[in-house]
Structure formats: C-alpha cells, structure tokens
Design an enzyme around this catalytic site. Structure first.
Site, PDB file in Angstrom:
ATOM      1  N   HIS A 146     -14.227 -49.259 -72.129  1.00 44.24           N
ATOM      2  CA  HIS A 146     -14.074 -48.207 -73.135  1.00 44.24           C
ATOM      3  C   HIS A 146     -12.623 -47.903 -73.493  1.00 44.24           C
ATOM      4  CE1 HIS A 146     -18.188 -47.088 -73.864  1.00 44.24           C
ATOM      5  NE2 HIS A 146     -18.455 -46.966 -72.584  1.00 44.24           N
ATOM      6  N   GLU A 165     -27.224 -46.855 -66.092  1.00 45.11           N
ATOM      7  CA  GLU A 165     -26.914 -45.811 -67.063  1.00 45.11           C
ATOM      8  C   GLU A 165     -27.925 -45.785 -68.204  1.00 45.11           C
ATOM      9  OE1 GLU A 165     -22.799 -46.377 -68.274  1.00 45.11           O
ATOM     10  OE2 GLU A 165     -22.965 -48.538 -68.278  1.00 45.11           O
ATOM     11  N   ASP A 176     -23.784 -42.342 -70.689  1.00 44.31           N
ATOM     12  CA  ASP A 176     -24.773 -43.243 -71.278  1.00 44.31           C
ATOM     13  C   ASP A 176     -26.186 -42.834 -70.856  1.00 44.31           C
ATOM     14  OD1 ASP A 176     -23.673 -45.180 -73.026  1.00 44.31           O
ATOM     15  OD2 ASP A 176     -22.588 -46.020 -71.321  1.00 44.31           O
TER      16      ASP A 176
HETATM   17  C1  3PY Z   1     -20.898 -43.183 -68.606  1.00 43.50           C
HETATM   18  O1  3PY Z   1     -20.951 -41.983 -68.313  1.00 43.50           O
HETATM   19  O2  3PY Z   1     -21.737 -43.765 -69.325  1.00 43.50           O
HETATM   20  C2  3PY Z   1     -19.810 -43.966 -68.098  1.00 43.50           C
HETATM   21  O3  3PY Z   1     -19.804 -45.158 -68.287  1.00 43.50           O
HETATM   22  C3  3PY Z   1     -18.738 -43.243 -67.349  1.00 43.50           C
HETATM   23  O4  3PY Z   1     -17.784 -44.048 -66.829  1.00 43.50           O
HETATM   24 MG    MG Z   2     -21.268 -45.883 -69.659  1.00 36.48          MG
END
Ligand code: 3PY
Ligand code: MG
Length: 292
Positions: free
Chosen positions: A80, A183, A209
């Site tokens: 990111h 996630e 996510d």
């Molecule tokens: C998320 O919260 O999706 C992340 O990837 C945090 O690092």
């Molecule tokens: Mg993430």
C-alpha cells in the site's frame, strides 16, 4: 502486566534474552560452522509476543529510527505504499546490525514478488489477501528453496552477494517467516484449511480489508469484524500458529488487550501515523496555548 508489554520490547519479546538475528559462528567438533538465527521465527513458534514497526515511507532513516527504538521486527509495506524493491533494500540496510528483523509485506501473493523481496534481504514475508488453502500453498512455495518450494538460487543481497551462499541456501527455509494475511470473509470461512498448510508460521489480520469484506468499511470495531477476528484467533490457537494483528492506532489498552487475547505478532502503528499524530498534536497544543 501482560508479557511482552515492556518499554524495551526486545527484552521481553523476540529477543527474550536470546541472540539478535544474524549469523553466528559455532565451534562444533573443533570446526567453525556458520549458522543463521531468526529470533522472530523462534518466538512465534513458542507463542512469545513480538512487536513490529510498520514502514510506509521509503527512506532508510525511518528504519534506523524504528530499529533504535527497539522493535523486534519491522515490516516494509510494499502493498500500500510507494515502495520499490530498491527502497526495500535501502531500508533493510538501515536495520543492519540493530537487531530488528526485516520483514516485507509484499505487493501481492506473487511468486516473483516474494522471491525478489527475500533475495533483497527480507527474513519474513507478510502476504496479503490469502483467501484459500491453495493461495497459502502458493505463498509458502514461493518462499522456500527446492525441494519444498520454487525459490531460485542466486547470489543476492540476502546471502551477502554470494559470500554466504552455502550457509543461506542451507538455512533459509528454516529461518524465513511466512505470514499470510487473512482479511476477507472468504478467508475466515476457509481458516482451518488455510492453517493446515505446512510452512505457514502465522496469520496477520487486516482489519480494514476485513471491514470492507463484511460491508462495514472502516468500522474495524463492528461486531461482524470482531467476531471474524475472534474466529481467526481461536483457529490459530487450535492449529498452533501465531496470530497477528496490525494495531494502527496503538493505544496502551488496545495493545494490552491484544496481548492478553493471545496475539503474538503485533504491528504497532506506522511511520505515517506517528508523524501525522505527533505533528497535529504539537500544532493543537501550540494553537490552544496561543488562544489562551
Ligand atoms: C488491513 O487492515 O487491511 C491491512 O492490510 C492493514 O495492514
Ligand atoms: Mg489489507
């Protein structure tokens, strides 16, 4: 006080009186043998707490500052952030000799991305958006040399440009940490099969996510997200794998709760969040003072 939550994390975390990461010469049967040691890998296998830094700014000074602060491991965010492979290498150089173990969150679950970051000197990979056991296998295979995986052998930064080729080729599979990110709702539904994959050292939950996947974007405290995180945590305990979480806003009570809940791979804040928070706070203090 929960274990691991001490001002000098290395005193209670991955180091725990153990050796810092790096290479050691052992005298065995009157012969010197070089070995690598990754204290984070060992700590995670023993369910000890490790505290990590998270870097989104592509400059080695950040790594120097974080390393000196005492983080057990420091992840460079190649998913990111505006982060090239060269940025990663320079940041890892900033950790040299400090005891902080260099990790990278790779940009995606891609064989070449994982190979190149490990060649550049990452001792652990954090692989985003792993939703199925097959995807977890892909991450593990990319992270290991044959016969366990498909990493290519070459002279590279990780083996001191060939000077430590033999030692690295022998030890990298045992010493490299593979963390997969859970996630999404799909990953939570598949968590048992994912955790059965050999070579996965642990799971790192991505709360943001996860919130998006459950239709409550940004509400990381929403019941559905908390239940999903609890499901993942319990599964990690059942399978003897490390559970990790990114506490983006690292308030003391949130960290203490994460540790007492059983998380052992904990990222605390990140460079951008620390700079943003501290600079806003300084301005608020100055302006409030000026108004009085
Ligand atoms: C998320 O919260 O999706 C992340 O990837 C945090 O690092
Ligand atoms: Mg993430």
């Amino acid at each position: 006080m929960p274990r691991g939550f001490a001002p000098q994390s290395r005193a209670a975390g991955a180091g725990s009186g153990a050796l810092p990461w790096g290479k050691y010469l052992l005298l065995i049967n009157e012969e010197y043998v070089m070995i690598s040691f990754n204290p984070v890998k060992k700590a995670l296998s023993e369910r000890r707490v490790t505290l990590g830094g998270w870097i989104q700014i592509g400059h080695p000074a950040v790594a120097e500052i974080f390393s000196q602060a005492g983080f057990d491991w420091i992840a460079v965010d190649c998913e990111h952030a505006d982060m090239s492979l060269a940025d990663f290498s320079n940041i890892a150089r900033g950790m040299n000799g400090t005891g902080a173990v260099p990790f990278a969150r790779v940009r995606e679950n891609d064989t070449l991305a994982i190979r190149q970051i490990l060649d550049a000197g990452a001792r652990g990979v954090i692989v985003p958006l792993v939703n199925t056991a097959e995807e977890a296998v892909k991450a593990v295979v990319a992270s290991n040399f044959p016969p366990e995986g498909v990493r290519g052998f070459a002279f590279c930064r990780a083996n001191n440009w060939g000077a430590d080729f033999d030692e690295y080729a022998k030890t990298a599979n045992h010493e490299t940490v593979v963390i997969i990110m859970v996630e999404s709702k799909q990953a939570v539904e598949n968590i048992d099969e994912i955790l059965e994959v050999r070579g996965v050292d642990g799971v790192f939950i991505g709360p943001y996510d996860m919130s998006g996947s459950y239709g409550v974007v940004g509400q990381t405290n929403h019941d559905s997200v908390r239940e999903a995180c609890a499901t993942v945590l319990e599964a990690c305990k059942r399978h003897g794998k490390a559970a990790g979480i990114h506490i983006v806003d690292p308030a003391k009570e949130v960290i203490e709760k994460a540790i007492s809940d059983g998380f052992t791979f904990i990222a605390l804040g990140m460079d951008t969040v620390f700079i943003s928070g501290a600079s806003r706070e300084a301005l608020r203090a100055a302006r409030t003072g000026g108004d009085q």
